[in-house]
Design a protein around this motif. Structure first.
Motif, PDB file in Angstrom:
ATOM      1  N   GLY A  58       0.819  -1.338   0.024  1.00  0.00           N
ATOM      2  CA  GLY A  58       0.053  -0.162  -0.118  1.00  0.00           C
ATOM      3  C   GLY A  58       0.797   0.981   0.207  1.00  0.00           C
ATOM      4  N   SER A  59       0.397   2.251   0.830  1.00  0.00           N
ATOM      5  CA  SER A  59       1.255   3.671   0.848  1.00  0.00           C
ATOM      6  C   SER A  59       2.509   3.616   1.481  1.00  0.00           C
ATOM      7  CB  SER A  59       0.349   4.533   1.573  1.00  0.00           C
ATOM      8  OG  SER A  59      -0.481   5.060   0.569  1.00  0.00           O
ATOM      9  N   CYS A  60       2.939   2.539   1.948  1.00  0.00           N
ATOM     10  CA  CYS A  60       4.434   2.079   2.362  1.00  0.00           C
ATOM     11  C   CYS A  60       5.423   2.152   1.214  1.00  0.00           C
ATOM     12  CB  CYS A  60       4.643   0.945   3.391  1.00  0.00           C
ATOM     13  SG  CYS A  60       3.711   0.979   4.928  1.00  0.00           S
ATOM     14  N   THR A  61       4.595   1.893   0.029  1.00  0.00           N
ATOM     15  CA  THR A  61       5.577   2.285  -1.238  1.00  0.00           C
ATOM     16  C   THR A  61       6.237   3.526  -1.121  1.00  0.00           C
ATOM     17  OG1 THR A  61       3.927   0.714  -2.330  1.00  0.00           O
ATOM     18  CG2 THR A  61       5.165   2.361  -3.758  1.00  0.00           C
ATOM     19  N   LYS A  62       5.276   4.506  -0.538  1.00  0.00           N
ATOM     20  CA  LYS A  62       5.984   5.816  -0.607  1.00  0.00           C
ATOM     21  C   LYS A  62       7.533   5.887  -0.215  1.00  0.00           C
ATOM     22  CE  LYS A  62       1.376   8.155  -0.810  1.00  0.00           C
ATOM     23  NZ  LYS A  62       0.556   6.922  -1.007  1.00  0.00           N
ATOM     24  N   LEU A  63       7.530   5.152   1.043  1.00  0.00           N
ATOM     25  CA  LEU A  63       8.842   5.291   1.587  1.00  0.00           C
ATOM     26  C   LEU A  63       9.963   4.907   0.576  1.00  0.00           C
ATOM     27  CD1 LEU A  63      10.980   5.602   4.098  1.00  0.00           C
ATOM     28  CD2 LEU A  63      10.301   3.186   4.397  1.00  0.00           C
ATOM     29  N   PHE A  64       9.615   4.060  -0.309  1.00  0.00           N
ATOM     30  CA  PHE A  64      10.478   3.533  -1.453  1.00  0.00           C
ATOM     31  C   PHE A  64      10.722   4.607  -2.179  1.00  0.00           C
ATOM     32  CE2 PHE A  64       9.383  -0.534   0.666  1.00  0.00           C
ATOM     33  CZ  PHE A  64      10.433  -1.372   0.423  1.00  0.00           C
ATOM     34  N   THR A  65       9.693   5.232  -2.728  1.00  0.00           N
ATOM     35  CA  THR A  65       9.885   6.268  -3.568  1.00  0.00           C
ATOM     36  C   THR A  65      10.849   7.402  -3.354  1.00  0.00           C
ATOM     37  OG1 THR A  65       7.719   5.739  -4.493  1.00  0.00           O
ATOM     38  CG2 THR A  65       8.422   7.923  -4.983  1.00  0.00           C
ATOM     39  N   CYS A  66      10.400   7.686  -1.856  1.00  0.00           N
ATOM     40  CA  CYS A  66      11.154   8.868  -1.069  1.00  0.00           C
ATOM     41  C   CYS A  66      12.670   8.281  -1.021  1.00  0.00           C
ATOM     42  CB  CYS A  66      10.810   9.032   0.318  1.00  0.00           C
ATOM     43  SG  CYS A  66      11.206  10.475   0.957  1.00  0.00           S
ATOM     44  N   CYS A  67      13.117   7.126  -0.746  1.00  0.00           N
ATOM     45  CA  CYS A  67      14.381   6.734  -0.824  1.00  0.00           C
ATOM     46  C   CYS A  67      14.956   6.776  -2.161  1.00  0.00           C
ATOM     47  CB  CYS A  67      14.707   5.203  -0.445  1.00  0.00           C
ATOM     48  SG  CYS A  67      14.074   5.223   1.226  1.00  0.00           S
ATOM     49  N   LEU A  68      14.177   6.501  -3.273  1.00  0.00           N
ATOM     50  CA  LEU A  68      14.869   6.529  -4.870  1.00  0.00           C
ATOM     51  C   LEU A  68      15.052   8.141  -4.982  1.00  0.00           C
ATOM     52  CD1 LEU A  68      15.467   5.340  -7.395  1.00  0.00           C
ATOM     53  CD2 LEU A  68      12.992   5.595  -7.960  1.00  0.00           C
ATOM     54  N   TRP A  69      14.347   9.136  -4.595  1.00  0.00           N
ATOM     55  CA  TRP A  69      14.555  10.253  -4.598  1.00  0.00           C
ATOM     56  C   TRP A  69      15.860  10.877  -4.015  1.00  0.00           C
ATOM     57  CZ3 TRP A  69      12.960  13.983  -8.111  1.00  0.00           C
ATOM     58  CH2 TRP A  69      13.217  15.276  -7.893  1.00  0.00           C
ATOM     59  N   ALA A  70      15.722  10.381  -2.773  1.00  0.00           N
ATOM     60  CA  ALA A  70      17.137  10.603  -2.050  1.00  0.00           C
ATOM     61  C   ALA A  70      18.444  10.017  -2.672  1.00  0.00           C
ATOM     62  CB  ALA A  70      17.031  10.182  -0.447  1.00  0.00           C
ATOM     63  N   LYS A  71      18.365   9.204  -3.275  1.00  0.00           N
ATOM     64  CA  LYS A  71      19.447   8.451  -4.012  1.00  0.00           C
ATOM     65  C   LYS A  71      19.717   9.354  -5.115  1.00  0.00           C
ATOM     66  CE  LYS A  71      21.124   4.908  -4.088  1.00  0.00           C
ATOM     67  NZ  LYS A  71      22.510   4.344  -3.876  1.00  0.00           N
ATOM     68  N   PHE A  72      18.927   9.886  -5.999  1.00  0.00           N
ATOM     69  CA  PHE A  72      19.273  10.786  -6.963  1.00  0.00           C
ATOM     70  C   PHE A  72      19.653  12.099  -6.491  1.00  0.00           C
ATOM     71  CE2 PHE A  72      16.041   8.117  -9.738  1.00  0.00           C
ATOM     72  CZ  PHE A  72      17.093   7.445 -10.303  1.00  0.00           C
ATOM     73  N   VAL A  73      19.201  12.449  -5.418  1.00  0.00           N
ATOM     74  CA  VAL A  73      19.827  13.725  -4.830  1.00  0.00           C
ATOM     75  C   VAL A  73      21.341  13.743  -4.350  1.00  0.00           C
ATOM     76  CG1 VAL A  73      19.803  15.308  -2.625  1.00  0.00           C
ATOM     77  CG2 VAL A  73      17.634  14.489  -3.909  1.00  0.00           C
ATOM     78  N   GLU A  74      21.597  12.514  -3.648  1.00  0.00           N
ATOM     79  CA  GLU A  74      22.961  12.141  -3.591  1.00  0.00           C
ATOM     80  C   GLU A  74      24.014  12.077  -4.822  1.00  0.00           C
ATOM     81  OE1 GLU A  74      24.305  12.053  -0.363  1.00  0.00           O
ATOM     82  OE2 GLU A  74      22.430  12.417   0.326  1.00  0.00           O
ATOM     83  N   LEU A  75      23.262  11.411  -5.684  1.00  0.00           N
ATOM     84  CA  LEU A  75      24.001  11.241  -7.282  1.00  0.00           C
ATOM     85  C   LEU A  75      24.007  12.924  -8.107  1.00  0.00           C
ATOM     86  CD1 LEU A  75      22.532   8.020  -8.399  1.00  0.00           C
ATOM     87  CD2 LEU A  75      24.895   8.282  -7.551  1.00  0.00           C
ATOM     88  N   GLY A  76      23.511  13.708  -7.314  1.00  0.00           N
ATOM     89  CA  GLY A  76      23.755  15.025  -8.059  1.00  0.00           C
ATOM     90  C   GLY A  76      22.506  15.458  -9.055  1.00  0.00           C
ATOM     91  N   ARG A  77      21.585  14.661  -9.310  1.00  0.00           N
ATOM     92  CA  ARG A  77      20.600  14.556 -10.338  1.00  0.00           C
ATOM     93  C   ARG A  77      19.420  15.618  -9.998  1.00  0.00           C
ATOM     94  NH1 ARG A  77      20.881  11.052 -14.529  1.00  0.00           N
ATOM     95  NH2 ARG A  77      22.789   9.381 -14.234  1.00  0.00           N
ATOM     96  N   CYS A  78      19.151  15.755  -8.927  1.00  0.00           N
ATOM     97  CA  CYS A  78      18.066  16.436  -8.288  1.00  0.00           C
ATOM     98  C   CYS A  78      18.379  17.262  -6.943  1.00  0.00           C
ATOM     99  CB  CYS A  78      17.068  15.783  -8.423  1.00  0.00           C
ATOM    100  SG  CYS A  78      16.857  14.340  -7.437  1.00  0.00           S
ATOM    101  N   ASP A  79      17.129  17.622  -6.527  1.00  0.00           N
ATOM    102  CA  ASP A  79      17.258  18.523  -5.332  1.00  0.00           C
ATOM    103  C   ASP A  79      16.013  18.348  -4.502  1.00  0.00           C
ATOM    104  OD1 ASP A  79      17.354  20.894  -3.154  1.00  0.00           O
ATOM    105  OD2 ASP A  79      19.238  20.347  -3.317  1.00  0.00           O
ATOM    106  N   TRP A  80      15.913  18.167  -2.993  1.00  0.00           N
ATOM    107  CA  TRP A  80      14.554  18.333  -2.386  1.00  0.00           C
ATOM    108  C   TRP A  80      13.801  19.679  -2.696  1.00  0.00           C
ATOM    109  CZ3 TRP A  80      13.555  13.880  -0.078  1.00  0.00           C
ATOM    110  CH2 TRP A  80      14.495  13.044   0.291  1.00  0.00           C
TER     111      TRP A  80
END
Length: 346
Positions: A58-80
């Protein structure tokens, strides 16, 4: 934590009496990783659930989506703090209000936006056979054409996380589903993940719902049915499934600094952003805490809850194949209690 603690808590909360299948797991500092699954795959079934079975998150999927965004932030592809509008302005007209809304606002449910797609639009997407990235684009076009604003309090929104999925589509690394697999699930050696209803365990909802009142339990939902989950375009918001063992891979990575998924300060950021928001159910967020976080999910046929205690570096997950409100609440309470109990038992 003692080996029989999970059994004791099943009995205490009566959760195994509410749902035909339940599962729980706990991981973290100073305890033996423990998992337990019990029950039948569906009401009336003779098949017992097994450790390898997948559970709808269910909506605990959102934690995975947020972790993926954080990975891309760490890679310099985006920002919060990236403006949502900046990802779409070259493709279609965007209302000026979206210039002040950031991706972080979407991830925290702090945007004035619809909680879900209109029912008529959901029906269209249930029967849509086009690529999910294209479907997300059409949803983004509709949402971003209307005025909005950041807000100072959370208003739960699946649509907001669909927009995050559409933004990830535009980071140049492939569609959301592929990005999740390659940049998060593969790194954690998660092999049981998929989207939509799991193949073996079947979900159940209330037989009758009148406003806030629920009566009885429905027959099992056939996973092959079009309406056995939200439309596939909800993949970044709430249709992920996997085994409890694989769930623990992410939970462990977020509480154990030895797992090099994200820096500790980013793990804290992920939990602050994605957790402790009241869901669409009757669940309430945890009391204000700087170190304890909770996320709860349900698609009306399943229940799930993850609870984290960063001070004790422990986390728990509880799942059930029943989405009635009382089951969702019991799942969340048990997940919370398992973390507290593991801390006091060591």
């Amino acid at each position: 934590m003692r080996d029989n603690d999970l059994v004791e808590w099943w009995n205490y909360w009566g959760l195994s009496e509410m749902a035909t299948a339940v599962g729980a797991a706990i991981t973290g500092n100073g305890i033996v990783v423990a998992t337990d699954v019990r029950g039948l795959c569906a009401d009336g079934s003779a098949q017992r659930v097994e450790a390898k079975d997948q559970w709808h998150l269910g909506s605990c999927t959102k934690l995975f989506t947020c972790c993926l965004w954080a990975k891309f932030v760490e890679l310099g592809r985006c920002d919060w703090r990236s403006p949502v509008a900046s990802y779409f302005m070259s493709e279609f007209p965007v209302d000026d209000d979206w210039q002040t809304v950031t991706v972080g606002d979407l991830l925290q449910h702090r945007v004035s936006i619809a909680s879900d797609l209109p029912r008529s639009v959901m029906y269209e997407h249930w029967h849509h056979t086009g690529e999910l990235a294209i479907q997300r684009t059409s949803i983004a076009m509709e949402a971003l054409s209307s005025p909005t604003r950041p807000i100072s309090y959370p208003v739960y929104s699946n649509v907001g996380y669909i927009l995050v999925g559409a933004i990830i589509d535009r980071l140049g690394v492939g569609p959301f589903e592929l990005s999740l697999q390659e940049h998060l699930l593969d790194e954690l050696s998660i092999t049981s993940a998929g989207f939509g209803p799991p193949p073996r365990i079947r979900g159940h909802r209330a037989r009758l719902r009148l406003g806030p009142f629920e009566f009885g339990r429905s027959s099992p939902r056939d996973p092959q049915s079009t309406y056995s989950d939200n439309p596939a375009v909800y993949s970044s918001a709430g249709t992920l499934h996997m085994s409890l063992g694989d769930v623990l891979s992410l939970l462990t990575a977020l509480v154990d600094p030895a797992v090099e998924l994200l820096p500790p300060e980013t793990c804290m950021k992920v939990l602050k952003v994605s957790c402790n928001h009241a869901a669409k159910t009757a669940m309430q967020p945890l009391e204000e805490s700087n170190t304890r976080f909770e996320i709860v999910g349900s698609n009306t046929m399943w229940s799930s809850a993850f609870v984290f205690d960063l001070q004790e570096r422990r986390a728990s997950a509880v799942v059930a194949n029943d989405g009635r409100t009382r089951v969702v609440n019991a799942v969340a309470r048990l997940a919370h209690r398992l973390v507290v109990n593991s801390a006091t038992a060591t």
